[in-house]
Design a protein around this motif. Sequence first.
Motif, PDB file in Angstrom:
ATOM      1  N   ASP A 265       0.830  -1.210   0.000  1.00 44.12           N
ATOM      2  CA  ASP A 265       0.000   0.000   0.000  1.00 44.12           C
ATOM      3  C   ASP A 265       0.863   1.258   0.000  1.00 44.12           C
ATOM      4  O   ASP A 265       0.542   2.242  -0.680  1.00 44.12           O
ATOM      5  N   TYR A 266       1.957   1.224   0.771  1.00 45.68           N
ATOM      6  CA  TYR A 266       2.863   2.380   0.767  1.00 45.68           C
ATOM      7  C   TYR A 266       3.427   2.606  -0.638  1.00 45.68           C
ATOM      8  O   TYR A 266       3.504   3.747  -1.109  1.00 45.68           O
ATOM      9  N   PHE A 267       3.822   1.527  -1.302  1.00 48.43           N
ATOM     10  CA  PHE A 267       4.362   1.665  -2.660  1.00 48.43           C
ATOM     11  C   PHE A 267       3.333   2.279  -3.611  1.00 48.43           C
ATOM     12  O   PHE A 267       3.683   3.016  -4.534  1.00 48.43           O
ATOM     13  N   GLN A 268       2.071   1.992  -3.361  1.00 48.90           N
ATOM     14  CA  GLN A 268       1.010   2.528  -4.221  1.00 48.90           C
ATOM     15  C   GLN A 268       0.951   4.058  -4.137  1.00 48.90           C
ATOM     16  O   GLN A 268       0.558   4.728  -5.093  1.00 48.90           O
ATOM     17  N   LEU A 269       1.365   4.616  -3.007  1.00 46.92           N
ATOM     18  CA  LEU A 269       1.324   6.066  -2.827  1.00 46.92           C
ATOM     19  C   LEU A 269       2.370   6.788  -3.673  1.00 46.92           C
ATOM     20  O   LEU A 269       2.238   7.989  -3.941  1.00 46.92           O
ATOM     21  N   TYR A 273       9.055   6.525 -10.359  1.00 48.14           N
ATOM     22  CA  TYR A 273      10.424   6.798  -9.907  1.00 48.14           C
ATOM     23  C   TYR A 273      10.484   7.337  -8.471  1.00 48.14           C
ATOM     24  O   TYR A 273      11.495   7.915  -8.060  1.00 48.14           O
ATOM     25  N   GLY A 274       9.419   7.129  -7.713  1.00 48.55           N
ATOM     26  CA  GLY A 274       9.433   7.531  -6.313  1.00 48.55           C
ATOM     27  C   GLY A 274      10.357   6.654  -5.483  1.00 48.55           C
ATOM     28  O   GLY A 274      10.837   5.610  -5.943  1.00 48.55           O
ATOM     29  N   GLN A 275      10.563   7.075  -4.231  1.00 51.48           N
ATOM     30  CA  GLN A 275      11.487   6.345  -3.356  1.00 51.48           C
ATOM     31  C   GLN A 275      10.851   6.079  -1.999  1.00 51.48           C
ATOM     32  O   GLN A 275      10.185   6.955  -1.429  1.00 51.48           O
ATOM     33  N   PHE A 276      11.092   4.877  -1.486  1.00 49.15           N
ATOM     34  CA  PHE A 276      10.634   4.486  -0.153  1.00 49.15           C
ATOM     35  C   PHE A 276      11.873   4.173   0.680  1.00 49.15           C
ATOM     36  O   PHE A 276      12.638   3.267   0.344  1.00 49.15           O
ATOM     37  N   ILE A 277      12.071   4.930   1.749  1.00 46.93           N
ATOM     38  CA  ILE A 277      13.265   4.760   2.590  1.00 46.93           C
ATOM     39  C   ILE A 277      12.839   4.337   3.991  1.00 46.93           C
ATOM     40  O   ILE A 277      12.067   5.028   4.666  1.00 46.93           O
ATOM     41  N   PRO A 287       7.384  -7.557   5.949  1.00 51.35           N
ATOM     42  CA  PRO A 287       6.543  -8.420   5.095  1.00 51.35           C
ATOM     43  C   PRO A 287       7.127  -8.581   3.699  1.00 51.35           C
ATOM     44  O   PRO A 287       7.826  -7.697   3.180  1.00 51.35           O
ATOM     45  N   GLY A 288       6.822  -9.698   3.087  1.00 52.55           N
ATOM     46  CA  GLY A 288       7.190  -9.890   1.699  1.00 52.55           C
ATOM     47  C   GLY A 288       6.325  -9.021   0.799  1.00 52.55           C
ATOM     48  O   GLY A 288       5.262  -8.541   1.210  1.00 52.55           O
ATOM     49  N   PHE A 289       6.772  -8.788  -0.422  1.00 58.68           N
ATOM     50  CA  PHE A 289       5.981  -7.991  -1.350  1.00 58.68           C
ATOM     51  C   PHE A 289       6.278  -8.434  -2.777  1.00 58.68           C
ATOM     52  O   PHE A 289       7.294  -9.073  -3.051  1.00 58.68           O
ATOM     53  N   ASN A 290       5.389  -8.082  -3.676  1.00 64.37           N
ATOM     54  CA  ASN A 290       5.530  -8.419  -5.084  1.00 64.37           C
ATOM     55  C   ASN A 290       6.477  -7.426  -5.749  1.00 64.37           C
ATOM     56  O   ASN A 290       6.253  -6.217  -5.706  1.00 64.37           O
ATOM     57  N   CYS A 291       7.525  -7.921  -6.359  1.00 63.18           N
ATOM     58  CA  CYS A 291       8.530  -7.039  -6.956  1.00 63.18           C
ATOM     59  C   CYS A 291       7.979  -6.177  -8.090  1.00 63.18           C
ATOM     60  O   CYS A 291       8.571  -5.147  -8.431  1.00 63.18           O
ATOM     61  N   PHE A 292       6.837  -6.589  -8.659  1.00 66.14           N
ATOM     62  CA  PHE A 292       6.254  -5.752  -9.712  1.00 66.14           C
ATOM     63  C   PHE A 292       5.767  -4.411  -9.153  1.00 66.14           C
ATOM     64  O   PHE A 292       5.568  -3.464  -9.913  1.00 66.14           O
ATOM     65  N   ALA A 293       5.585  -4.344  -7.828  1.00 62.44           N
ATOM     66  CA  ALA A 293       5.247  -3.059  -7.213  1.00 62.44           C
ATOM     67  C   ALA A 293       6.382  -2.059  -7.399  1.00 62.44           C
ATOM     68  O   ALA A 293       6.157  -0.845  -7.469  1.00 62.44           O
ATOM     69  N   LEU A 294       7.618  -2.568  -7.468  1.00 63.23           N
ATOM     70  CA  LEU A 294       8.779  -1.710  -7.719  1.00 63.23           C
ATOM     71  C   LEU A 294       9.006  -1.542  -9.218  1.00 63.23           C
ATOM     72  O   LEU A 294       9.230  -0.434  -9.710  1.00 63.23           O
ATOM     73  N   ILE A 295       8.930  -2.645  -9.928  1.00 64.00           N
ATOM     74  CA  ILE A 295       9.262  -2.644 -11.355  1.00 64.00           C
ATOM     75  C   ILE A 295       8.299  -1.787 -12.162  1.00 64.00           C
ATOM     76  O   ILE A 295       8.708  -1.013 -13.037  1.00 64.00           O
ATOM     77  N   GLY A 296       7.014  -1.904 -11.865  1.00 68.32           N
ATOM     78  CA  GLY A 296       6.008  -1.239 -12.668  1.00 68.32           C
ATOM     79  C   GLY A 296       6.169   0.262 -12.762  1.00 68.32           C
ATOM     80  O   GLY A 296       5.955   0.862 -13.822  1.00 68.32           O
ATOM     81  N   LYS A 297       6.550   0.887 -11.639  1.00 65.97           N
ATOM     82  CA  LYS A 297       6.710   2.348 -11.627  1.00 65.97           C
ATOM     83  C   LYS A 297       8.171   2.772 -11.529  1.00 65.97           C
ATOM     84  O   LYS A 297       8.464   3.969 -11.431  1.00 65.97           O
ATOM     85  N   GLY A 298       9.070   1.808 -11.521  1.00 61.31           N
ATOM     86  CA  GLY A 298      10.482   2.155 -11.414  1.00 61.31           C
ATOM     87  C   GLY A 298      10.843   2.761 -10.073  1.00 61.31           C
ATOM     88  O   GLY A 298      11.782   3.563  -9.975  1.00 61.31           O
TER      89      GLY A 298
END
Length: 360
Positions: A265-269, A273-277, A287-298
């Motif tokens: 959900d955080y990645f959705q925000l 090319y945004g960044q989560f630190i 928690p585990g997460f789907n890597c497409f959450a990163l790949i899709g938006k870079g």
Amino acid sequence: MSTDYKFQGWMGLDPKSVDGNMKWQSYEPKEWKETDVDIKITHCGICGSDLHMLRSGWGETDYPCVVGHEIVGTAVRVGSKAEGGIKVGDRVGVGAQSSSCLKPDCAECSDGHENHCTNGTNTYGDKFKDGSGKSYGGYADYSRVPSHFVFKIPKEISSAEVAPMLCGGITVFSPLKRNGAGPGTKVGIVGIGGLGHFGLLYAKALGCEEIVAISRTSGKKEDAMKMGATKFIATDEDKDWATHNAMSLDLIVSTVSSPKMPLMDYFQLLKTYGQFIQVGAPEDSIPGFNCFALIGKGIKMGGSAIGSPSEIREMLDITVKKGVKPWIQERQLKDANQTVVDMVDGKARYRYVLVNEAHA
């Protein structure tokens, strides 16, 4: 050279120490080096790290251990090879790191990233890599620290206010600054506790266009808006919060230490090319997460550890220029055990600072 003062403090002896069972004891500081500074402690902030270490939450702590790495006081002994122009009588501070190798062939130290040196020493619960002894923290009367990690405190900032900046403040200032927070950027801060409140304060000081406080409930909304938030998201009060706020932020700094954080959900925000630190350090795996959450938006996911000495000085400079004022509650050093219990119970609003009544 002997001294006329004793090194003594609140000692954690086992994991039950976090339940208010620290003991006041003497200890032997590191061997004196001419690059060191002895500090008569007047104030020490209480950091969440102290709780993790007292209870061996991040692995077995090397007991006995005096915690506290937001130290402020007066320099009472300064080595002949000390750095930074520090003189006896100066008001100085120490954060979460007290040493690194500082060798010319160390890429991290040579590039000003001492906080990432693999041969660094934490301010407490650690050993100095040169064999000079063990590190002890600031719930104490005195501290002995290598001068490279001792900072002169600007006269414009009170000792009680600057103490929690030396770990709590820099832990969020560094990733904000390094990842482009400033005019035109939209930043989210996850968790409105001791770290998160600094996140809001420094995002405002850096001039961010929008500052979004993200918490489970709206209980701290009024405080967050006073600290500098321009918007508040209460995740438990809107089941579609991630959808309603999708693609809205350039940067998120997460200060929470929960292993149950809703990463997807955080990645959705985040915008493209945004960044989560992540700066909060859970005792369990995230928690585990789907890597497409990163790949899709870079988008990028990363972490950050405290800050370098140069970043701490930059933070103090901006604190003075922008008039940053942390929300603190002062407690007496003699009441450290009860204050730790109150910290565990989540009562801090938003950082406790221990005042050494004998020295302040």
